[in-house]
Write a protein that holds these residues in place. Structure first.
Motif, PDB file in Angstrom:
ATOM      1  N   ASP A 289       0.813  -1.216   0.000  1.00  0.00           N
ATOM      2  CA  ASP A 289       0.000   0.000   0.000  1.00  0.00           C
ATOM      3  C   ASP A 289       0.847   1.266   0.000  1.00  0.00           C
ATOM      4  O   ASP A 289       0.360   2.353  -0.320  1.00  0.00           O
ATOM      5  N   ASP A 292       1.091   3.184  -3.445  1.00  0.00           N
ATOM      6  CA  ASP A 292      -0.022   3.944  -4.018  1.00  0.00           C
ATOM      7  C   ASP A 292       0.425   5.337  -4.440  1.00  0.00           C
ATOM      8  O   ASP A 292       0.993   6.093  -3.647  1.00  0.00           O
ATOM      9  N   HIS A 294      -0.883   8.938  -6.149  1.00  0.00           N
ATOM     10  CA  HIS A 294      -2.079   9.742  -6.417  1.00  0.00           C
ATOM     11  C   HIS A 294      -1.868  10.744  -7.552  1.00  0.00           C
ATOM     12  O   HIS A 294      -2.837  11.184  -8.174  1.00  0.00           O
ATOM     13  N   VAL A 325      -6.059   4.123 -17.211  1.00  0.00           N
ATOM     14  CA  VAL A 325      -6.578   4.635 -15.951  1.00  0.00           C
ATOM     15  C   VAL A 325      -7.050   6.067 -16.175  1.00  0.00           C
ATOM     16  O   VAL A 325      -6.417   6.833 -16.911  1.00  0.00           O
ATOM     17  N   ALA A 341      -7.622   9.435 -10.798  1.00  0.00           N
ATOM     18  CA  ALA A 341      -8.937   9.339 -10.163  1.00  0.00           C
ATOM     19  C   ALA A 341      -8.894   8.361  -8.995  1.00  0.00           C
ATOM     20  O   ALA A 341      -9.543   8.565  -7.969  1.00  0.00           O
ATOM     21  N   GLU A 342      -8.122   7.290  -9.137  1.00  0.00           N
ATOM     22  CA  GLU A 342      -7.878   6.310  -8.086  1.00  0.00           C
ATOM     23  C   GLU A 342      -6.385   6.056  -8.031  1.00  0.00           C
ATOM     24  O   GLU A 342      -5.707   6.085  -9.061  1.00  0.00           O
ATOM     25  N   PRO A 343      -5.822   5.812  -6.842  1.00  0.00           N
ATOM     26  CA  PRO A 343      -4.380   5.583  -6.761  1.00  0.00           C
ATOM     27  C   PRO A 343      -3.934   4.385  -7.586  1.00  0.00           C
ATOM     28  O   PRO A 343      -4.664   3.395  -7.708  1.00  0.00           O
ATOM     29  N   VAL A 344      -2.733   4.474  -8.168  1.00  0.00           N
ATOM     30  CA  VAL A 344      -2.157   3.395  -8.953  1.00  0.00           C
ATOM     31  C   VAL A 344      -0.834   2.994  -8.315  1.00  0.00           C
ATOM     32  O   VAL A 344      -0.257   3.735  -7.513  1.00  0.00           O
TER      33      VAL A 344
END
Length: 382
Positions: A289, A292, A294, A325, A341-344
């Motif tokens: 995690d 991640d 942003h 994405v 838009a969402e963490p990668v």
């Protein structure tokens, strides 16, 4: 040099077909010739010391590849030449690759080759000799707008799309690019079957999936020979020493295997490379995690047409076979700011971010820094 594109529909063009010795470029050259164009094949000698034979499906640009390309050109019935671009390739692709790893970044040499070799050195030479276009076996599509400008789009078959590695091409280069395989909804087996019907001996030749100038596939060994060994520490997020490495260049952000830490994490979960510091010669690892991302800042943007003038919604691709994405992106001076838009995960400096508007390639840039927490301010690129 004549920079005016001469690509009106139905016009017979003088086409220089780059023939690697593989099945895709051979079929592309054959289709261009079948469409009525005046096609000449050329094999690029990119290695100063080409091996006689490849090992399995690894590498390219061997003596064997040159001979395969020549045989394919003979079957198609087109003239064929070998052009020596080894020195230019060494300077613009190989040395760049080594320097990027030495700086703790993860480069993509295929993008650099398309930018600097196939659609710069090769294209410029082709135009100087009176050719109208360079043809390759890439799976991508060039679309002509009503105003005569050119756009780069994804291939019709998304599974084979290679537009990501062509995202460095500008509109001038696209005006002289030809990708005969891009609008074909066929499988690779069908491309091979077409090659067999055409009598091309490369029909069953294995594809090359590795870095072409590292024939044995051992990237770490290649870098070690070029950069030498330099023992350093592998650290956790708190700076505790977990082990040692023989060269920080042997790691990339998001890497899980080959860490050789020996000490299990407190929670028993795998650890991943989070950061590489060539200055301190350290590699920092941590939980998944912590990968991640942003947002990111990218440098050296290249636009496949008119550059955007403000923030807009796009999709982005971060690696050659990665998923799309959703992002918001905005050019800021000589940089590109991208928010997800969402963490990668697994985003490494040195990789390319390629922006898409639907199937259209907007442009690309080289990732310089990432933001892993939304409260962080945008990183400053130096």
């Amino acid at each position: 040099m004549n920079e005016t594109p001469r690509t009106a529909p139905g016009k017979r063009l003088r086409v220089l077909a780059a023939m690697s010795g593989g099945v895709d470029s051979a079929v592309a050259a054959a289709r261009a010739a079948e469409a009525g164009h005046d096609v000449t094949g050329v094999h690029l000698a990119l290695s100063a010391n080409p091996q006689s034979f490849r090992t399995g499906a690894r590498g390219c640009c061997t003596v064997e590849d040159s001979r395969d390309a020549r045989r394919a050109a003979d079957v198609i019935g087109i003239p064929f030449y070998v052009w020596d671009l080894a020195e230019r390739f060494r300077e613009d692709v190989v040395e760049d690759f080594v320097a990027e790893y030495a700086a703790g970044r993860t480069p993509n040499p295929c993008l650099r080759c398309n930018e600097k070799i196939k659609f710069a050195a090769l294209l410029d030479k082709a135009l100087a000799l009176g050719f109208d276009a360079v043809c390759t076996g890439h799976y991508a599509t060039v679309v002509e707008r009503p105003d005569g400008g050119r756009e780069l789009h994804r291939a019709s078959d998304a599974a084979k799309d290679q537009s990501y590695v062509l995202g460095v091409l500008d509109e001038r280069q696209l005006a002289h690019a030809m990708f005969p395989l891009g609008d074909t909804l066929t499988t690779k087996d069908e491309i091979r079957a077409e090659a067999e019907r055409r009598g091309l001996a490369v029909a069953r030749k294995p594809d090359s999936h590795d870095i072409c100038f590292i024939a044995d596939g051992d990237t770490q060994g290649f870098l070690a020979r070029r950069l030498g060994t330099a023992e350093g520490d592998i650290l956790d997020e708190d700076g505790n020493r977990l082990g040692t490495h023989s060269g920080a260049y042997g790691f990339t952000v998001g890497q899980r295997k080959g860490l050789r830490i020996g000490v299990p994490a407190d929670d028993g979960k795998p650890r991943y490379v989070l950061d590489i510091s060539p200055v301190r010669n350290t590699v920092t690892v941590g939980p998944a995690d912590a990968l991640d991302v942003h947002a990111l800042t990218a440098i050296r943007p290249r636009w496949c047409g008119t550059p955007p003038t403000g923030p807009a919604a796009y999709t982005a691709q971060l690696r050659a076979h990665g998923d799309d994405v959703p992002v918001t992106a905005e050019p800021v001076g000589d940089e590109l700011r991208v928010s997800f838009a969402e963490p990668v995960r697994g985003v490494a400096p040195g990789q390319a971010v390629v922006l898409y508007d639907g199937t259209r390639v907007v442009g690309s840039a080289t990732i310089a820094a990432t933001i892993r927490h939304v409260e962080e301010k945008p990183p400053v690129t130096v």
